[in-house]
Design a protein around this motif. Structure first.
Motif, short mmCIF file in Angstrom:
data_model
loop_
_atom_site.label_atom_id
_atom_site.label_comp_id
_atom_site.label_asym_id
_atom_site.label_seq_id
_atom_site.Cartn_x
_atom_site.Cartn_y
_atom_site.Cartn_z
N ALA A 89 0.84 -1.21 0.00
CA ALA A 89 0.00 0.00 0.00
C ALA A 89 0.87 1.25 0.00
CB ALA A 89 -0.94 0.00 1.21
N ALA A 90 1.94 1.24 0.80
CA ALA A 90 2.85 2.38 0.81
C ALA A 90 3.50 2.57 -0.55
CB ALA A 90 3.92 2.18 1.89
N HIS A 91 3.85 1.46 -1.19
CA HIS A 91 4.44 1.51 -2.52
C HIS A 91 3.46 2.15 -3.50
CE1 HIS A 91 5.79 -0.15 -6.43
NE2 HIS A 91 6.99 -0.16 -5.89
N ALA A 92 2.19 1.76 -3.43
CA ALA A 92 1.17 2.31 -4.33
C ALA A 92 0.94 3.79 -4.05
CB ALA A 92 -0.13 1.53 -4.19
N LEU A 93 0.89 4.19 -2.79
CA LEU A 93 0.71 5.60 -2.46
C LEU A 93 1.88 6.45 -2.95
CD1 LEU A 93 -0.62 5.17 1.19
CD2 LEU A 93 -1.92 6.12 -0.72
N HIS A 94 3.07 5.89 -2.88
CA HIS A 94 4.26 6.60 -3.36
C HIS A 94 4.24 6.74 -4.89
CE1 HIS A 94 8.34 8.04 -3.50
NE2 HIS A 94 8.75 7.00 -4.21
N ARG A 95 3.79 5.70 -5.56
CA ARG A 95 3.76 5.72 -7.03
C ARG A 95 2.58 6.54 -7.58
NH1 ARG A 95 8.41 4.21 -7.16
NH2 ARG A 95 9.16 2.15 -7.83
N HIS A 96 1.52 6.65 -6.81
CA HIS A 96 0.30 7.32 -7.29
C HIS A 96 -0.04 8.45 -6.32
CE1 HIS A 96 -0.32 4.03 -10.17
NE2 HIS A 96 0.04 3.23 -9.19
N ARG A 97 0.64 9.58 -6.49
CA ARG A 97 0.48 10.70 -5.57
C ARG A 97 -0.94 11.27 -5.62
NH1 ARG A 97 5.85 12.25 -4.51
NH2 ARG A 97 7.10 10.37 -4.83
N ASP A 98 -1.60 11.14 -6.78
CA ASP A 98 -2.96 11.66 -6.88
C ASP A 98 -3.91 10.88 -5.97
OD1 ASP A 98 -2.45 9.43 -8.54
OD2 ASP A 98 -4.20 9.86 -9.79
N LEU A 99 -3.71 9.56 -5.89
CA LEU A 99 -4.55 8.75 -5.01
C LEU A 99 -4.26 9.06 -3.54
CD1 LEU A 99 -4.33 5.30 -6.83
CD2 LEU A 99 -6.15 7.01 -6.99
N ALA A 100 -2.99 9.30 -3.23
CA ALA A 100 -2.64 9.66 -1.86
C ALA A 100 -3.30 10.99 -1.47
CB ALA A 100 -1.13 9.76 -1.71
N GLU A 101 -3.30 11.95 -2.38
CA GLU A 101 -3.92 13.24 -2.11
C GLU A 101 -5.44 13.10 -1.95
OE1 GLU A 101 -4.36 17.24 -1.31
OE2 GLU A 101 -2.56 15.96 -1.33
N GLU A 102 -6.05 12.24 -2.75
CA GLU A 102 -7.48 12.01 -2.63
C GLU A 102 -7.83 11.45 -1.26
OE1 GLU A 102 -11.04 9.82 -5.24
OE2 GLU A 102 -8.93 9.34 -5.62
N LEU A 103 -7.00 10.55 -0.75
CA LEU A 103 -7.23 10.00 0.58
C LEU A 103 -7.01 11.06 1.66
CD1 LEU A 103 -5.51 6.57 0.03
CD2 LEU A 103 -7.86 6.84 0.83
N ARG A 104 -5.99 11.90 1.48
CA ARG A 104 -5.67 12.91 2.49
C ARG A 104 -6.80 13.93 2.64
NH1 ARG A 104 -0.32 12.36 0.81
NH2 ARG A 104 -0.60 13.87 -0.88
N THR A 105 -7.49 14.22 1.57
CA THR A 105 -8.52 15.25 1.61
C THR A 105 -9.90 14.68 1.93
OG1 THR A 105 -8.81 15.08 -0.80
CG2 THR A 105 -7.27 16.74 0.03
N ALA A 106 -9.99 13.36 2.08
CA ALA A 106 -11.28 12.73 2.38
C ALA A 106 -11.45 12.60 3.88
CB ALA A 106 -11.35 11.36 1.72
N SER A 107 -12.69 12.39 4.30
CA SER A 107 -12.98 12.18 5.72
C SER A 107 -14.26 11.38 5.84
CB SER A 107 -13.11 13.51 6.46
OG SER A 107 -14.19 14.27 5.91
N GLY A 108 -14.50 10.84 7.03
CA GLY A 108 -15.74 10.15 7.31
C GLY A 108 -16.00 8.98 6.38
N ARG A 109 -17.23 8.89 5.90
CA ARG A 109 -17.65 7.78 5.05
C ARG A 109 -16.85 7.73 3.75
NH1 ARG A 109 -22.36 4.71 4.18
NH2 ARG A 109 -21.91 3.27 2.48
#
Length: 433
Positions: free
Chosen positions: A255-275
């Protein structure tokens, strides 16, 4: 039998090619046959490899494929343990499996273990703020502390660290000859002996045990014959709760490898909350299980003379189900070599096609009852990693397909940022909290 004393292989035996090519061996063979079943030999025994959704239901039908006597001794002596639930069939399997279902499918239990794992991880992060950690090792130790406490053990820090080491060794060495395999055997023997002694103490009333805990349930279990399993078998089954939980560290590192390779997905998770955060992190967890290599294939033995797509399979033949190839089949997945968590938010039923932890009904067949724990813990750690203030230094993040099980060479090193001045505010809540 050990890998040092395998039978002399006849012409066409694939044991050496499997060891050399790892995850790529079976998909390559299936490409050569355009997806038709592959006949070969493994460890000197006749085998046939199947692929596709129909093969999943065929393989997990106990009328077709049995597990009793199917697991090679090197795998029993490292990964599963002798007498494990994985080696049983029919009523004996269902009664033993019910023990695991009662423990591992309870939503409150899943949530409790997930919360414990996240808390242990956050404590490790706090301890190493401003320094570097190897994610694979740090996550394994956090998971070991959490699951040991969850099953009802009371390990010291050194005992929990040793449990993490030994569970990783069991998983790392089950499919490899040489030193890794010997380490796996030694680690299993050490933990089985310690847990068997604990079970004996519980049964004799010398060791207090928490009501409702996995330790109490395993110690008091009765098999289909109405008799309790011996202490060593109970130790094996306790490890079959602890070891797979520690094994989630492979998926967390991926998962860390994928977050590092796909910064857009990491940012999407960082800005999400709740459900929204819960849904995104769960979809991410499913895609990690689909995309990254963990289980190359699973095996059993033909329970009777069978016919599969017009091909005869003689009773006693080793039957292999392609797992890695299944998860990268363009007939089943759009753009299968693209990491796309959104495929699971767009089509929630797509998760049923994942066979990383078996197929079919976990109550009736050999699908892992701990799958809910894996998904829950992995989703929670995905959110933790997405929100973690860190840097990824230069390192070797290649994932060799020739190695089973594989992982990034470096174990994924993280440089953690120093604790902020407002650290008392605490980290973000985990998905679903």
């Amino acid at each position: 039998m050990s890998f040092m004393r395998v039978p002399v292989h006849g012409r066409g035996d694939s044991t050496l090619p499997l060891l050399l090519h790892g995850y790529a061996w079976l998909p390559n063979r299936l490409r050569e046959t355009a997806g038709a079943p592959v006949r070969t030999h493994l460890l000197g025994h006749p085998a046939i490899a199947l692929h596709g959704p129909q093969a999943v239901s065929f393989f997990y039908d106990e009328q077709n494929v049995r597990r009793s006597g199917a697991v090679p001794e090197p795998v029993l002596d490292t990964l599963f343990g002798r007498g494990a639930v994985h080696t049983l069939d029919g009523a004996a399997h269902r009664v033993r499996k019910a023990l695991f279902l009662s423990l591992l499918k309870d939503p409150d239990g899943v949530a409790a273990l997930t919360g414990d794992a996240v808390r242990e991880w956050r404590e490790s992060v706090a301890e190493h703020r401003g320094g570097a950690v190897v994610l694979f090792d740090t996550a394994a130790e956090a998971l070991a502390r959490a699951v040991c406490a969850w099953v009802g053990l009371a390990p010291t820090p050194d005992q929990a660290r040793l449990m993490a080491h030994d569970c990783v060794a069991m998983l790392d060495g089950f499919a490899s000859p040489g030193l890794r395999h010997l380490r796996a055997r030694h680690s299993r023997n050490r933990q089985e002996a310690a847990l068997a002694a604990l079970i004996t103490a519980v049964r004799e009333g010398r060791q207090p045990v928490r009501d409702g805990s996995a330790l109490a349930a395993v110690a008091g279990h009765r098999d289909v014959d109405g008799l309790p399993p011996d202490e060593r078998t109970c130790a094996v089954e306790l490890l079959n709760i602890i070891r797979p939980t520690v094994g989630i560290t492979w998926f967390i590192t991926f998962a860390a490898h994928a977050l590092h390779r796909h910064r857009d997905l990491a940012e999407e998770l960082r800005t999400a909350s709740g459900r929204q955060l819960r849904d995104l992190s769960t979809a991410f967890a499913h895609e990690v299980r689909r995309f990254y290599p963990f289980v190359p294939f699973v095996g059993g033995v033909a329970a009777r003379n069978l016919t599969w797509q017009g091909i005869r399979i003689q009773q006693g033949t080793m039957v292999l189900l392609d797992v890695y190839g299944h998860h990268h089949d363009p007939a089943l997945w759009d753009n299968p070599y693209h990491f796309t968590p959104a495929r699971f938010t767009a089509d929630p039923d797509a998760v049923e096609r994942i066979v990383a932890q078996g197929g079919g009904d976990p109550a009736l067949g050999h699908r892992c009852p701990g799958e809910d724990i894996t998904v829950s813990v992995l989703a929670a750690f995905t959110a933790e990693l997405a929100h973690l203030d860190h840097e990824v230094p230069d390192q070797d993040l290649t994932i060799p397909l020739s190695r089973i099980p594989t992982r990034p060479h470096s174990g994924f090193v993280l440089h953690l940022a120093p604790a902020p001045a407002d650290a008392a505010a605490g980290p973000p809540s985990r998905p679903g909290s």
